[in-house]
Design a protein around this motif. Structure first.
Motif, PDB file in Angstrom:
ATOM      1  N   LYS A 156      21.842  12.153 -18.740  1.00 45.95           N
ATOM      2  CA  LYS A 156      21.741  11.701 -20.134  1.00 45.95           C
ATOM      3  C   LYS A 156      22.350  12.720 -21.093  1.00 45.95           C
ATOM      4  O   LYS A 156      22.986  12.350 -22.089  1.00 45.95           O
ATOM      5  N   ASN A 157      22.183  14.015 -20.790  1.00 44.43           N
ATOM      6  CA  ASN A 157      22.748  15.016 -21.699  1.00 44.43           C
ATOM      7  C   ASN A 157      24.259  15.183 -21.533  1.00 44.43           C
ATOM      8  O   ASN A 157      24.883  15.926 -22.288  1.00 44.43           O
ATOM      9  N   SER A 158      24.851  14.504 -20.554  1.00 45.48           N
ATOM     10  CA  SER A 158      26.316  14.476 -20.458  1.00 45.48           C
ATOM     11  C   SER A 158      26.903  13.411 -21.388  1.00 45.48           C
ATOM     12  O   SER A 158      28.064  13.515 -21.794  1.00 45.48           O
ATOM     13  N   ILE A 159      26.105  12.406 -21.736  1.00 44.04           N
ATOM     14  CA  ILE A 159      26.557  11.343 -22.639  1.00 44.04           C
ATOM     15  C   ILE A 159      26.061  11.588 -24.063  1.00 44.04           C
ATOM     16  O   ILE A 159      26.766  11.343 -25.042  1.00 44.04           O
ATOM     17  N   TYR A 160      24.847  12.109 -24.191  1.00 45.27           N
ATOM     18  CA  TYR A 160      24.269  12.401 -25.502  1.00 45.27           C
ATOM     19  C   TYR A 160      23.843  13.880 -25.586  1.00 45.27           C
ATOM     20  O   TYR A 160      22.657  14.214 -25.683  1.00 45.27           O
ATOM     21  N   PRO A 161      24.817  14.793 -25.572  1.00 42.47           N
ATOM     22  CA  PRO A 161      24.462  16.230 -25.647  1.00 42.47           C
ATOM     23  C   PRO A 161      23.978  16.644 -27.037  1.00 42.47           C
ATOM     24  O   PRO A 161      23.321  17.680 -27.173  1.00 42.47           O
ATOM     25  N   GLU A 162      24.297  15.850 -28.055  1.00 42.84           N
ATOM     26  CA  GLU A 162      23.973  16.257 -29.422  1.00 42.84           C
ATOM     27  C   GLU A 162      22.472  16.272 -29.719  1.00 42.84           C
ATOM     28  O   GLU A 162      22.037  16.867 -30.712  1.00 42.84           O
ATOM     29  N   TYR A 163      21.671  15.645 -28.848  1.00 43.76           N
ATOM     30  CA  TYR A 163      20.220  15.625 -29.062  1.00 43.76           C
ATOM     31  C   TYR A 163      19.491  16.663 -28.211  1.00 43.76           C
ATOM     32  O   TYR A 163      18.264  16.707 -28.213  1.00 43.76           O
ATOM     33  N   MET A 164      20.242  17.474 -27.485  1.00 43.55           N
ATOM     34  CA  MET A 164      19.613  18.552 -26.722  1.00 43.55           C
ATOM     35  C   MET A 164      19.079  19.626 -27.673  1.00 43.55           C
ATOM     36  O   MET A 164      19.631  19.832 -28.758  1.00 43.55           O
ATOM     37  N   PRO A 165      18.003  20.335 -27.277  1.00 44.96           N
ATOM     38  CA  PRO A 165      17.452  21.372 -28.158  1.00 44.96           C
ATOM     39  C   PRO A 165      18.442  22.517 -28.364  1.00 44.96           C
ATOM     40  O   PRO A 165      19.258  22.815 -27.489  1.00 44.96           O
ATOM     41  N   TRP A 166      18.334  23.162 -29.530  1.00 40.07           N
ATOM     42  CA  TRP A 166      19.304  24.194 -29.904  1.00 40.07           C
ATOM     43  C   TRP A 166      19.265  25.403 -28.978  1.00 40.07           C
ATOM     44  O   TRP A 166      20.268  26.119 -28.840  1.00 40.07           O
ATOM     45  N   ASN A 167      18.113  25.671 -28.351  1.00 41.48           N
ATOM     46  CA  ASN A 167      17.969  26.897 -27.562  1.00 41.48           C
ATOM     47  C   ASN A 167      18.484  26.760 -26.132  1.00 41.48           C
ATOM     48  O   ASN A 167      18.425  27.706 -25.357  1.00 41.48           O
ATOM     49  N   ILE A 168      18.982  25.598 -25.759  1.00 40.51           N
ATOM     50  CA  ILE A 168      19.598  25.420 -24.438  1.00 40.51           C
ATOM     51  C   ILE A 168      21.090  25.218 -24.657  1.00 40.51           C
ATOM     52  O   ILE A 168      21.511  24.178 -25.194  1.00 40.51           O
ATOM     53  N   ARG A 169      21.881  26.166 -24.255  1.00 38.47           N
ATOM     54  CA  ARG A 169      23.323  26.148 -24.515  1.00 38.47           C
ATOM     55  C   ARG A 169      24.081  25.464 -23.389  1.00 38.47           C
ATOM     56  O   ARG A 169      23.856  25.749 -22.207  1.00 38.47           O
ATOM     57  N   ALA A 170      24.980  24.601 -23.767  1.00 42.48           N
ATOM     58  CA  ALA A 170      25.833  23.940 -22.778  1.00 42.48           C
ATOM     59  C   ALA A 170      26.849  24.937 -22.223  1.00 42.48           C
ATOM     60  O   ALA A 170      27.337  25.819 -22.938  1.00 42.48           O
ATOM     61  N   SER A 171      27.167  24.780 -20.952  1.00 42.93           N
ATOM     62  CA  SER A 171      28.154  25.657 -20.328  1.00 42.93           C
ATOM     63  C   SER A 171      29.544  25.387 -20.902  1.00 42.93           C
ATOM     64  O   SER A 171      29.904  24.249 -21.193  1.00 42.93           O
ATOM     65  N   SER A 172      30.320  26.442 -21.075  1.00 42.42           N
ATOM     66  CA  SER A 172      31.712  26.288 -21.503  1.00 42.42           C
ATOM     67  C   SER A 172      32.617  25.962 -20.319  1.00 42.42           C
ATOM     68  O   SER A 172      33.788  25.636 -20.495  1.00 42.42           O
ATOM     69  N   PHE A 173      32.050  26.036 -19.114  1.00 46.65           N
ATOM     70  CA  PHE A 173      32.792  25.761 -17.887  1.00 46.65           C
ATOM     71  C   PHE A 173      32.589  24.294 -17.526  1.00 46.65           C
ATOM     72  O   PHE A 173      31.487  23.756 -17.690  1.00 46.65           O
ATOM     73  N   PRO A 174      33.620  23.587 -17.041  1.00 49.28           N
ATOM     74  CA  PRO A 174      33.450  22.170 -16.683  1.00 49.28           C
ATOM     75  C   PRO A 174      32.354  21.978 -15.642  1.00 49.28           C
ATOM     76  O   PRO A 174      32.153  22.812 -14.758  1.00 49.28           O
ATOM     77  N   SER A 175      31.655  20.858 -15.744  1.00 49.97           N
ATOM     78  CA  SER A 175      30.561  20.547 -14.832  1.00 49.97           C
ATOM     79  C   SER A 175      31.099  20.148 -13.459  1.00 49.97           C
ATOM     80  O   SER A 175      32.302  19.898 -13.282  1.00 49.97           O
ATOM     81  N   ASN A 176      30.192  20.098 -12.488  1.00 51.95           N
ATOM     82  CA  ASN A 176      30.579  19.617 -11.155  1.00 51.95           C
ATOM     83  C   ASN A 176      31.224  18.243 -11.240  1.00 51.95           C
ATOM     84  O   ASN A 176      32.227  17.974 -10.568  1.00 51.95           O
ATOM     85  N   LEU A 177      30.645  17.358 -12.054  1.00 52.07           N
ATOM     86  CA  LEU A 177      31.179  16.000 -12.180  1.00 52.07           C
ATOM     87  C   LEU A 177      32.572  16.005 -12.778  1.00 52.07           C
ATOM     88  O   LEU A 177      33.475  15.302 -12.297  1.00 52.07           O
ATOM     89  N   ASP A 178      32.797  16.785 -13.833  1.00 57.53           N
ATOM     90  CA  ASP A 178      34.118  16.842 -14.462  1.00 57.53           C
ATOM     91  C   ASP A 178      35.147  17.444 -13.511  1.00 57.53           C
ATOM     92  O   ASP A 178      36.307  16.979 -13.460  1.00 57.53           O
ATOM     93  N   ARG A 179      34.751  18.450 -12.764  1.00 58.02           N
ATOM     94  CA  ARG A 179      35.694  19.077 -11.826  1.00 58.02           C
ATOM     95  C   ARG A 179      36.039  18.114 -10.692  1.00 58.02           C
ATOM     96  O   ARG A 179      37.210  18.017 -10.287  1.00 58.02           O
ATOM     97  N   LEU A 197      31.075   5.112 -19.817  1.00 55.00           N
ATOM     98  CA  LEU A 197      29.865   5.217 -20.630  1.00 55.00           C
ATOM     99  C   LEU A 197      30.113   5.961 -21.940  1.00 55.00           C
ATOM    100  O   LEU A 197      29.514   5.646 -22.966  1.00 55.00           O
ATOM    101  N   GLN A 198      30.991   6.958 -21.900  1.00 58.18           N
ATOM    102  CA  GLN A 198      31.308   7.666 -23.142  1.00 58.18           C
ATOM    103  C   GLN A 198      31.951   6.718 -24.156  1.00 58.18           C
ATOM    104  O   GLN A 198      31.655   6.790 -25.351  1.00 58.18           O
ATOM    105  N   LYS A 199      32.790   5.821 -23.668  1.00 62.22           N
ATOM    106  CA  LYS A 199      33.411   4.841 -24.560  1.00 62.22           C
ATOM    107  C   LYS A 199      32.367   3.863 -25.096  1.00 62.22           C
ATOM    108  O   LYS A 199      32.361   3.523 -26.286  1.00 62.22           O
ATOM    109  N   SER A 200      31.470   3.426 -24.213  1.00 56.64           N
ATOM    110  CA  SER A 200      30.419   2.502 -24.633  1.00 56.64           C
ATOM    111  C   SER A 200      29.469   3.160 -25.631  1.00 56.64           C
ATOM    112  O   SER A 200      28.960   2.513 -26.545  1.00 56.64           O
ATOM    113  N   ALA A 201      29.228   4.468 -25.460  1.00 62.46           N
ATOM    114  CA  ALA A 201      28.296   5.194 -26.335  1.00 62.46           C
ATOM    115  C   ALA A 201      28.862   5.405 -27.728  1.00 62.46           C
ATOM    116  O   ALA A 201      28.127   5.819 -28.641  1.00 62.46           O
ATOM    117  N   GLU A 202      30.144   5.133 -27.938  1.00 62.17           N
ATOM    118  CA  GLU A 202      30.732   5.275 -29.266  1.00 62.17           C
ATOM    119  C   GLU A 202      30.130   4.284 -30.258  1.00 62.17           C
ATOM    120  O   GLU A 202      30.163   4.501 -31.471  1.00 62.17           O
TER     121      GLU A 202
END
Length: 484
Positions: A156-179, A197-202
């Motif tokens: 869920k946080n791969s499609i809606y990362p903007e609602y994750m809490p501020w104190n958990i930082r997303a990796s700057s490195f591509p995820s296993n799925l993206d790689r 899903l990213q297109k649908s989530a727009e």
């Protein structure tokens, strides 16, 4: 004054003791100990354990009793709810490690955080091993005239990362799925559901994941279904194509409970919006679909031609009612970390299509145990150089196959794209070569493993020496295997 202070202290102690006794008293009276959690609650332990010829005391009784009390104390739901509310309201964090409290009423599954932060990152060899494993499954499927599709449902946080809490930082490195997706772009059998899903989530007028749950909703499942139909229609001549136009559906809303808030607030019954698609049910099942988490679900639908077998997890719960109308016969097999994909079932002759679906957080589980399928025969490598005298590996005879599994030693100089071959050399020095999965059973992150199912009926009744080759068809290094 001293007497008054003593009375106050005694009253304080009595109040504390009374408060602490409430859960125990409630348990004794059978009050308020029900659970809405998606797990089996601990039962009362036995004082003794029965052996074949004797009865021994249960040495773990006190620890098991503690676990029983933790799961069954009185007014458990109310107390868990109160504790969660205090933690979220005052401190802004979750009281349950399985949940993460996000922004604007969003909750996330704790098991997805390692993907989000990059802590679960596979090595480059690990990504290659994923690609190679899927390629071997696809080759096996094609030999059986089966169209294979693999797709990963994003966290869920791969499609809606903007609602994750501020104190958990997303990796700057591509995820296993993206790689993996980057490596699989040219593969027809790979279905990029994340992009879909990213297109649908727009469309921000409605979400495609549940805010209080770890899964997608029916809108998200419908988008994935249409993507699967498009993939199959592009690859199968005269496929009985059955996409569903969302704009033509009568979509209503329903209130459902979420699995994440049920763990935090079991007595409040917090609800979320589920979209009911209004799709007519044209299929039938061998038994009523009351539990979508059944290990096996089988459906049939008249007027359809193709048969499909799906290896799936809980994300497919919303997918099954949509998908079952499109296939004459559908089999949904629930898999887990410890249950390998039984591809021989797909090749039984009953199915035209095989689908493997897995949640992003479980992607390394593909490498936890080798799929059950015959290792493919391959040509002899052009150059082979012996590097080591012998190496041990496990050996199992399951009646139909010889199953080899083991670790590759340092002698092999494994590279990121090294392949693994098994050579069987008979008494006449004639050799047969098979490609093994680059998997060490029981460890999805081990980059030095191999596993292979060698079909016994491919071999003549003879004595064989077994060798392990590591490299590629141009050059391999090899050693003899000792079976243990």
């Amino acid at each position: 004054m001293k007497i008054f202070k003593k009375l106050c202290a005694a009253a304080y102690v009595l109040i504390i003791l009374a408060a602490c006794s409430v859960p125990f008293a409630g348990m004794v009276l059978g009050l308020g100990a029900e659970s809405t959690e998606n797990r089996t609650m601990t039962g009362m332990p036995d004082l003794y354990t029965a052996q074949e010829d004797r009865i021994d005391p249960n040495l773990n009784y006190t620890s098991e009793l503690g676990e029983y009390y933790s799961d069954n104390f009185g007014f458990r739901q109310e107390l868990v709810t109160a504790n969660s509310w205090l933690n979220e309201t005052i401190f802004g964090h979750s009281s349950n490690e399985k949940t993460v409290i996000g922004k604007d009423g969003w909750y996330y599954l704790g098991e997805t955080i390692d993907d989000y932060t990059g802590a679960s990152a596979l090595s480059e060899r690990g990504i290659y091993r994923l690609k190679k494993t899927l390629d071997l499954i696809n080759e096996f499927s094609e030999e059986g005239n089966i169209t294979f599709v693999f797709f990963v449902v994003p966290n869920k946080n791969s499609i809606y990362p903007e609602y994750m809490p501020w104190n958990i930082r997303a990796s700057s490195f591509p995820s296993n799925l993206d790689r993996l997706g980057k490596e699989m772009k040219a593969k027809l059998y790979y279905l990029d559901i994340k992009s879909v899903l990213q297109k649908s989530a727009e469309d921000r007028s409605r979400f495609i994941y549940l805010k209080n749950d770890s899964h997608w909703n029916n809108i998200g499942a419908l988008a994935a279904y249409n993507a699967l139909q498009n993939n199959l229609n592009n690859r199968i001549k005269k496929f009985d194509y059955m996409p569903i136009d969302e704009s033509k559906l009568y979509i209503s809303q329903n209130e459902i409970s979420g699995d994440l808030t049920a763990m935090l607030y079991p007595s409040l019954n917090k609800t979320d919006v589920q979209y009911e698609l209004g799709i007519p049910k044209n299929f039938s099942s061998t038994k009523p679909l009351t539990n979508m988490m059944d290990p096996e679900i089988n459906t049939t639908c008249q007027g359809r031609y193709y048969n499909i077998i799906c290896y799936r997890d809980s994300f497919f719960n919303a997918f099954i009612p949509i998908n079952s109308n499109a296939f004459a016969k559908a089999r949904y097999t629930r898999t887990s970390k410890t249950s390998p994909y039984d591809l021989n079932a797909a090749k039984s002759g009953d199915y035209n299509i095989a689908v493997i679906e897995i949640a992003e957080r479980n992607l390394p589980n593909v490498l936890y145990s080798a799929p059950i399928m015959d290792a493919p025969r391959v040509d002899r490598p052009k150059v082979t150089r012996r590097r080591y005298s012998q190496q041990k590996c496990s050996f199992v005879d399951d009646g139909e196959s010889f199953i080899l599994n083991g670790e590759i030693g340092d002698w092999a100089d494994i590279e990121d794209d090294s392949e693994v071959y098994i050579e069987l050399r008979n008494s006449k020095d004639k050799s047969f070569y098979y490609e093994a999965f680059p998997i060490l059973s029981g460890d999805g992150y081990a980059d030095n493993g191999f596993s292979a199912h060698i079909n016994k009926y491919d071999l003549k009744n003879d004595e064989y020496n077994i060798f392990l080759h590591v490299g590629n068809h141009e050059l391999t290094r090899y050693t003899e295997l000792l079976l243990g």
